[in-house]
Design an enzyme around this catalytic site. Structure first.
Site, PDB file in Angstrom:
ATOM      1  N   CYS A   1       3.602  -2.722   6.097  1.00 52.59           N
ATOM      2  CA  CYS A   1       2.245  -2.329   5.701  1.00 52.59           C
ATOM      3  C   CYS A   1       1.672  -3.414   4.804  1.00 52.59           C
ATOM      4  O   CYS A   1       2.236  -3.742   3.761  1.00 52.59           O
ATOM      5  CB  CYS A   1       2.307  -0.996   4.975  1.00 52.59           C
ATOM      6  SG  CYS A   1       0.677  -0.442   4.505  1.00 52.59           S
TER       7      CYS A   1
ATOM      8  N   GLU B   1       0.624  -5.290  -3.012  1.00 50.24           N
ATOM      9  CA  GLU B   1       1.938  -4.837  -2.595  1.00 50.24           C
ATOM     10  C   GLU B   1       2.050  -4.696  -1.095  1.00 50.24           C
ATOM     11  O   GLU B   1       1.067  -4.564  -0.372  1.00 50.24           O
ATOM     12  CB  GLU B   1       2.255  -3.524  -3.266  1.00 50.24           C
ATOM     13  CG  GLU B   1       1.164  -2.526  -3.045  1.00 50.24           C
ATOM     14  CD  GLU B   1       1.251  -1.391  -4.016  1.00 50.24           C
ATOM     15  OE1 GLU B   1       1.954  -1.534  -5.025  1.00 50.24           O
ATOM     16  OE2 GLU B   1       0.640  -0.367  -3.750  1.00 50.24           O
TER      17      GLU B   1
ATOM     18  N   CYS C   1      -8.629   7.873  -3.265  1.00 47.11           N
ATOM     19  CA  CYS C   1      -7.836   6.649  -3.090  1.00 47.11           C
ATOM     20  C   CYS C   1      -7.804   5.857  -4.387  1.00 47.11           C
ATOM     21  O   CYS C   1      -8.854   5.497  -4.921  1.00 47.11           O
ATOM     22  CB  CYS C   1      -8.445   5.796  -1.976  1.00 47.11           C
ATOM     23  SG  CYS C   1      -7.674   4.166  -1.843  1.00 47.11           S
TER      24      CYS C   1
ATOM     25  N   CYS D   1       2.305   3.131  -1.237  1.00 45.20           N
ATOM     26  CA  CYS D   1       1.616   1.910  -1.632  1.00 45.20           C
ATOM     27  C   CYS D   1       0.743   2.110  -2.851  1.00 45.20           C
ATOM     28  O   CYS D   1       0.016   3.071  -2.954  1.00 45.20           O
ATOM     29  CB  CYS D   1       0.765   1.412  -0.472  1.00 45.20           C
ATOM     30  SG  CYS D   1       0.001  -0.140  -0.831  1.00 45.20           S
TER      31      CYS D   1
ATOM     32  N   CYS E   1     -10.741  -2.388  -3.694  1.00 45.70           N
ATOM     33  CA  CYS E   1     -11.595  -2.049  -2.551  1.00 45.70           C
ATOM     34  C   CYS E   1     -12.928  -1.551  -3.074  1.00 45.70           C
ATOM     35  O   CYS E   1     -12.987  -0.835  -4.072  1.00 45.70           O
ATOM     36  CB  CYS E   1     -10.938  -0.963  -1.694  1.00 45.70           C
ATOM     37  SG  CYS E   1     -11.912  -0.527  -0.238  1.00 45.70           S
TER      38      CYS E   1
ATOM     39  N   CYS F   1     -13.460   5.511  -1.844  1.00 42.10           N
ATOM     40  CA  CYS F   1     -13.129   6.841  -1.326  1.00 42.10           C
ATOM     41  C   CYS F   1     -12.564   7.670  -2.485  1.00 42.10           C
ATOM     42  O   CYS F   1     -11.802   7.161  -3.310  1.00 42.10           O
ATOM     43  CB  CYS F   1     -12.120   6.731  -0.183  1.00 42.10           C
ATOM     44  SG  CYS F   1     -12.768   5.742   1.186  1.00 42.10           S
TER      45      CYS F   1
HETATM   46  N1  SAH Z   1      -9.196   0.718   3.842  1.00 40.46           N
HETATM   47  C1  SAH Z   1      -8.539   1.084   5.030  1.00 40.46           C
HETATM   48  C2  SAH Z   1      -7.054   0.769   5.038  1.00 40.46           C
HETATM   49  C3  SAH Z   1      -6.262   1.027   3.790  1.00 40.46           C
HETATM   50  S1  SAH Z   1      -6.018   2.667   3.312  1.00 40.46           S
HETATM   51  C4  SAH Z   1      -8.767   2.542   5.360  1.00 40.46           C
HETATM   52  O1  SAH Z   1      -9.294   3.251   4.506  1.00 40.46           O
HETATM   53  O2  SAH Z   1      -8.461   2.934   6.478  1.00 40.46           O
HETATM   54  C5  SAH Z   1      -4.740   3.264   4.393  1.00 40.46           C
HETATM   55  C6  SAH Z   1      -4.785   4.792   4.563  1.00 40.46           C
HETATM   56  O3  SAH Z   1      -4.302   5.485   3.396  1.00 40.46           O
HETATM   57  C7  SAH Z   1      -6.193   5.305   4.804  1.00 40.46           C
HETATM   58  O4  SAH Z   1      -6.219   6.238   5.837  1.00 40.46           O
HETATM   59  C8  SAH Z   1      -6.501   5.965   3.474  1.00 40.46           C
HETATM   60  O5  SAH Z   1      -7.513   6.880   3.586  1.00 40.46           O
HETATM   61  C9  SAH Z   1      -5.183   6.555   3.090  1.00 40.46           C
HETATM   62  N2  SAH Z   1      -5.101   6.943   1.677  1.00 40.46           N
HETATM   63  C10 SAH Z   1      -5.733   6.392   0.622  1.00 40.46           C
HETATM   64  N3  SAH Z   1      -5.391   7.026  -0.522  1.00 40.46           N
HETATM   65  C11 SAH Z   1      -4.525   8.003  -0.199  1.00 40.46           C
HETATM   66  C12 SAH Z   1      -3.812   8.997  -0.931  1.00 40.46           C
HETATM   67  N4  SAH Z   1      -3.917   9.089  -2.248  1.00 40.46           N
HETATM   68  N5  SAH Z   1      -3.007   9.823  -0.255  1.00 40.46           N
HETATM   69  C13 SAH Z   1      -2.848   9.716   1.075  1.00 40.46           C
HETATM   70  N6  SAH Z   1      -3.502   8.806   1.830  1.00 40.46           N
HETATM   71  C14 SAH Z   1      -4.336   7.949   1.199  1.00 40.46           C
HETATM   72 FE1  SF4 Z   2     -10.897   1.401   0.406  1.00 34.59          FE
HETATM   73 FE2  SF4 Z   2      -9.099   3.235  -0.225  1.00 34.59          FE
HETATM   74 FE3  SF4 Z   2     -11.310   3.941   1.067  1.00 34.59          FE
HETATM   75 FE4  SF4 Z   2      -9.421   2.511   2.350  1.00 34.59          FE
HETATM   76  S1  SF4 Z   2      -9.211   4.601   1.551  1.00 34.59           S
HETATM   77  S2  SF4 Z   2     -11.655   2.162   2.348  1.00 34.59           S
HETATM   78  S3  SF4 Z   2      -8.673   1.236   0.646  1.00 34.59           S
HETATM   79  S4  SF4 Z   2     -11.221   3.099  -1.023  1.00 34.59           S
END
Ligand code: SAH
Ligand code: SF4
Length: 382
Positions: free
Chosen positions: A109, A96, A123, A345, A116, A120
């Site tokens: 975005c 998306e 996420c 997203c 991924c 994390c």
């Molecule tokens: N993988 C990269 C880019 C994609 S994530 C990264 O981790 O930076 C983009 C941002 O959204 C990152 O800062 C991530 O930590 C944050 N993010 C992921 N899941 C989230 C959630 N459930 N609520 C708020 N931010 C989130």
């Molecule tokens: Fe991957 Fe989500 Fe961690 Fe970004 S925040 S590195 S998309 S697992």
């Protein structure tokens, strides 16, 4: 049956690769520039309409190449103007892309991977695991689709996309070459012509790749920190066990020092109630961030089913922010946009049928608003 799948997809050729492609055809360099303009500025995917290329060349192009666009399976516009696209990729998985209009700019975005691998804990892209890297055509295709939605093929469009953030699904530094080629297209004057300051790569901290990035480009950098000490960060962002905070901060400073201007890093800090939003965390974060020229972007956790985390109350968010501001940091709180279309997203992908493997899944919830929200508060400079 045609031999379509084997043809070269010109949509995914970086400026350098486009030149090489035309050189192979025995054509001059300016042909590459013309083609980039047709595709990315004019949104033209039909060789026959490319009237400044001779008939013979057009026939040759059609024989060996094509302009294959992503398949859009969903597009919606929210009341506040936020737009969201879900695109189905070959293989069936979906990604998306979200567009967020603001007064002075429009931010897109963009996703870099399907899923991924970095897992994390907060996420939902991480929760789905890693499926595959996106190709250049699939990454830049997201920009193409969004840009074209503002205009008709063949017409010079208004530049509605002023900023791109690599903050959709995936870790961009783990799809390095394709992401760099895509960003080069975003910045090329014959393609999207975005300023390097307005293209931002967000990483969770793949340290060696951050160094490599600084050697080949000078886009803006966002670092997903989320915790002010290694003990907590190890739990939230597992890659921290490999590249702990000290190394991450050093790598961020090395990247900034290679830039030709005095740009700051954006530090992303997703706030989860009772996990990383206590005052002691604010104090620790403030000290740590004095080591990096940065603006801190606080992202209220975007909930998804069974995540186990909660978004903090506004009181807690403001208390945290105010402490940082009083310490002299530049702080923004990311605002929520496009709620009525699940523009955060990842929330939508799981609702659009996915034929290959996860039809019932309500996938994820990356918050996708602009990294510089209007709620910026600047403290005295450090
Ligand atoms: N993988 C990269 C880019 C994609 S994530 C990264 O981790 O930076 C983009 C941002 O959204 C990152 O800062 C991530 O930590 C944050 N993010 C992921 N899941 C989230 C959630 N459930 N609520 C708020 N931010 C989130
Ligand atoms: Fe991957 Fe989500 Fe961690 Fe970004 S925040 S590195 S998309 S697992």
């Amino acid at each position: 049956m045609t031999d379509t799948p084997e043809k070269i997809n010109l949509l995914g050729l970086s400026p350098a690769k486009m030149e090489a492609f035309f050189a192979d055809l025995g054509e001059k360099r300016f042909r590459a520039q013309q083609m980039l303009k047709w595709i990315h500025q004019l949104g033209e995917a039909d060789f026959e309409k490319m009237t400044n290329m001779g008939k013979g060349l057009r026939a040759k192009l059609a024989e060996v190449s094509e302009i294959r666009l992503p398949e859009v399976v969903y597009h919606d516009v929210s009341k506040d103007g936020t737009q969201k696209w879900v695109m189905r990729m070959p293989g069936g998985s979906s990604i998306e892309t979200v567009y967020i209009p603001e007064k002075e700019r429009g931010t897109l975005c963009v996703s870099s991977q399907i899923g991924c691998a970095l897992d994390c804990s907060f996420c939902s892209t991480g929760k789905q695991g890693f499926n595959r890297d996106l190709s250049v055509a699939e990454i830049i295709g997201q920009v193409f689709v969004a840009a074209m939605s503002f205009d008709k093929p063949g017409e010079r469009r208004e530049r509605k996309i002023t900023n791109v953030v690599m903050m959709g699904m995936g870790e961009p530094l783990l799809n390095f070459d394709n992401v760099v080629d895509s960003m080069n297209l975003m910045m090329d004057d014959n393609a999207y012509g975005l300023s390097k300051r307005r293209v931002t790569l967000s990483t969770s901290g793949v340290v060696p790749m951050m160094d490599k990035l600084g050697d080949v480009t000078d886009v803006s950098l966002a670092v997903s920190l989320h915790a002010p000490n290694d003990e907590l960060r190890n739990k939230l962002v597992p890659i921290n066990k490999k590249y702990p905070l000290k190394e991450l901060i050093a790598a961020t400073n090395r990247y900034l020092s290679k830039l030709p201007d005095r740009r700051k890093a954006t530090i992303e800090y997703t706030m989860m109630e009772g996990v990383n939003d206590e005052m002691e965390h604010a104090v620790e974060l403030s000290e740590l961030m004095k080591q990096v020229p940065c603006k801190i972007n606080l992202i209220p956790f975007n909930p998804f089913p069974n995540s186990g985390y909660k978004r903090p109350s506004n009181n807690r968010l403001y208390r945290f922010r105010d402490y940082l501001v009083n310490q002299g940091h530049i702080v923004t709180i990311r605002s929520t946009r496009g709620d009525d279309i699940d523009a955060a997203c990842g929330q939508l992908v799981g609702r659009v049928e996915d034929r290959t493997r996860r039809s019932e899944r309500y996938i994820n919830a990356i918050q996708l608003d602009n990294i510089d929200s209007e709620q910026t508060q600047e403290g005295p400079s450090l």
